[in-house]
Design a protein around this motif. Structure first.
Motif, PDB file in Angstrom:
ATOM      1  N   UNK A   1      38.006  -1.030  15.521  1.00  0.00           N
ATOM      2  CA  UNK A   1      37.056   0.006  15.121  1.00  0.00           C
ATOM      3  C   UNK A   1      36.014  -0.598  14.181  1.00  0.00           C
ATOM      4  N   UNK A   2      34.747  -0.146  14.313  1.00  0.00           N
ATOM      5  CA  UNK A   2      33.702  -0.547  13.379  1.00  0.00           C
ATOM      6  C   UNK A   2      33.092   0.699  12.746  1.00  0.00           C
ATOM      7  N   UNK A   3      32.875   0.625  11.436  1.00  0.00           N
ATOM      8  CA  UNK A   3      32.213   1.691  10.681  1.00  0.00           C
ATOM      9  C   UNK A   3      31.206   1.036   9.748  1.00  0.00           C
ATOM     10  N   UNK A   4      29.959   1.502   9.782  1.00  0.00           N
ATOM     11  CA  UNK A   4      28.896   0.897   8.986  1.00  0.00           C
ATOM     12  C   UNK A   4      28.530   1.759   7.792  1.00  0.00           C
ATOM     13  N   UNK A   5      27.963   1.106   6.767  1.00  0.00           N
ATOM     14  CA  UNK A   5      27.408   1.836   5.628  1.00  0.00           C
ATOM     15  C   UNK A   5      26.126   2.555   6.032  1.00  0.00           C
ATOM     16  N   UNK A   6      25.575   3.360   5.130  1.00  0.00           N
ATOM     17  CA  UNK A   6      24.395   4.161   5.413  1.00  0.00           C
ATOM     18  C   UNK A   6      23.096   3.387   5.281  1.00  0.00           C
ATOM     19  N   UNK A   7      21.995   4.118   5.385  1.00  0.00           N
ATOM     20  CA  UNK A   7      20.655   3.580   5.181  1.00  0.00           C
ATOM     21  C   UNK A   7      19.903   4.494   4.219  1.00  0.00           C
TER      22      UNK A   7
END
Length: 265
Positions: free
Chosen positions: A97-103
């Motif tokens: 699974x991949x989860x990214x931070x925001x912008x």
């Protein structure tokens, strides 16, 4: 670095200075934990997990091997600004699974609620907001800025277009491409997802009363066959039905959105 004396860290794991590791945490073999990461008590990183960025993982969450959590967004507009990923309690994050931070442009925070299941290979993009008790099945891609409300199930190999909202209790069939907002308790299926009805199985599993289900079915027929624009029909639904579940749909349809809606065929 602040590692609780009650944490269990495998000798092969790499934990950067500054990370906070709570009591009862297990960090397994070959994991990498970045300097801004906070692992709440009883988090488990099984093995070969990367947790990067300004990332917080809530109590009792388990992350399975080869997941990458908290890396930078897959957004060419991202220029290294300080953004975050916040994951709630008791989540199960399976392999790859991949989860990214925001912008900055999306509010700066990607957020995951409590008691969710993320099956192998799914992706949660920047600035997504995931509610509680959400199930995201294998290889689903949730694009940036999406809002997935509580108790949603997204079937395997589906794609959710950026800025789409999926309302509480909705279900998305496998292999669906969802390009517009989905009403609460809706049922969507098809290669280009269509609103085919209500998530009746999910409603019954959650113990929703027969009177509420009857009201939802009547309201859905009004949406499908009533006169006027979609929002006008929703407005009339709010006036005609007292059911709290119908009112959820009305509020969702009349709320702010960056997309149009999937409407009954």
């Amino acid at each position: 670095m602040a590692i609780s004396s009650q944490a269990n860290v495998h000798p092969s794991a790499v934990i950067d200075d500054g990370a906070e590791i709570g009591a009862g945490v297990y960090v397994g073999p070959f994991c990498v934990v970045g300097p801004k990461v906070v692992l709440a008590p009883n988090v488990t990183l099984k093995s070969h997990v990367v947790v990067a960025g300004d990332t917080e993982i809530g109590e009792d969450t388990v992350v399975f091997p080869f997941s990458v959590i908290g890396e930078i967004p897959q957004d060419l507009k991202f220029k290294g600004e300080e953004t975050r990923l916040v994951i709630g309690k008791r989540n199960r994050i399976r392999e790859h699974v991949t989860m990214n931070t925001g912008t900055d442009g999306g509010g700066g925070v990607t957020k995951v609620g409590d008691d969710c299941l993320f099956m192998a290979g799914c992706h949660i993009a920047h600035d997504a907001q995931i509610g509680d008790r959400v199930v995201i099945v294998n290889s689903v891609a949730v694009a940036g800025h999406c809002i997935i409300e509580d108790d949603v199930i997204i079937g395997g190999l589906s794609g959710i277009h950026q800025f789409v909202r999926i309302g509480k209790g909705a279900i998305i069939g496998a292999l669906s491409m969802v390009t517009n907002d989905v009403i609460p308790h809706g049922l969507v299926q098809g290669p280009r997802g269509k609103l085919d009805g209500l998530n009746l199985v999910g409603l019954k599993r959650r113990g929703v009363s027969r009177s509420d289900i009857t009201a939802l079915r009547a309201a859905f027929q009004m949406m499908a066959q009533g006169e006027g624009a979609f929002q006008e029909r929703a407005q009339r639904m709010g006036e005609e039905f007292d059911s709290a579940y119908v009112q959820e749909i009305v509020e969702f349809v009349l709320g702010n959105t960056d997309r149009s809606f999937l409407t009954p065929g």
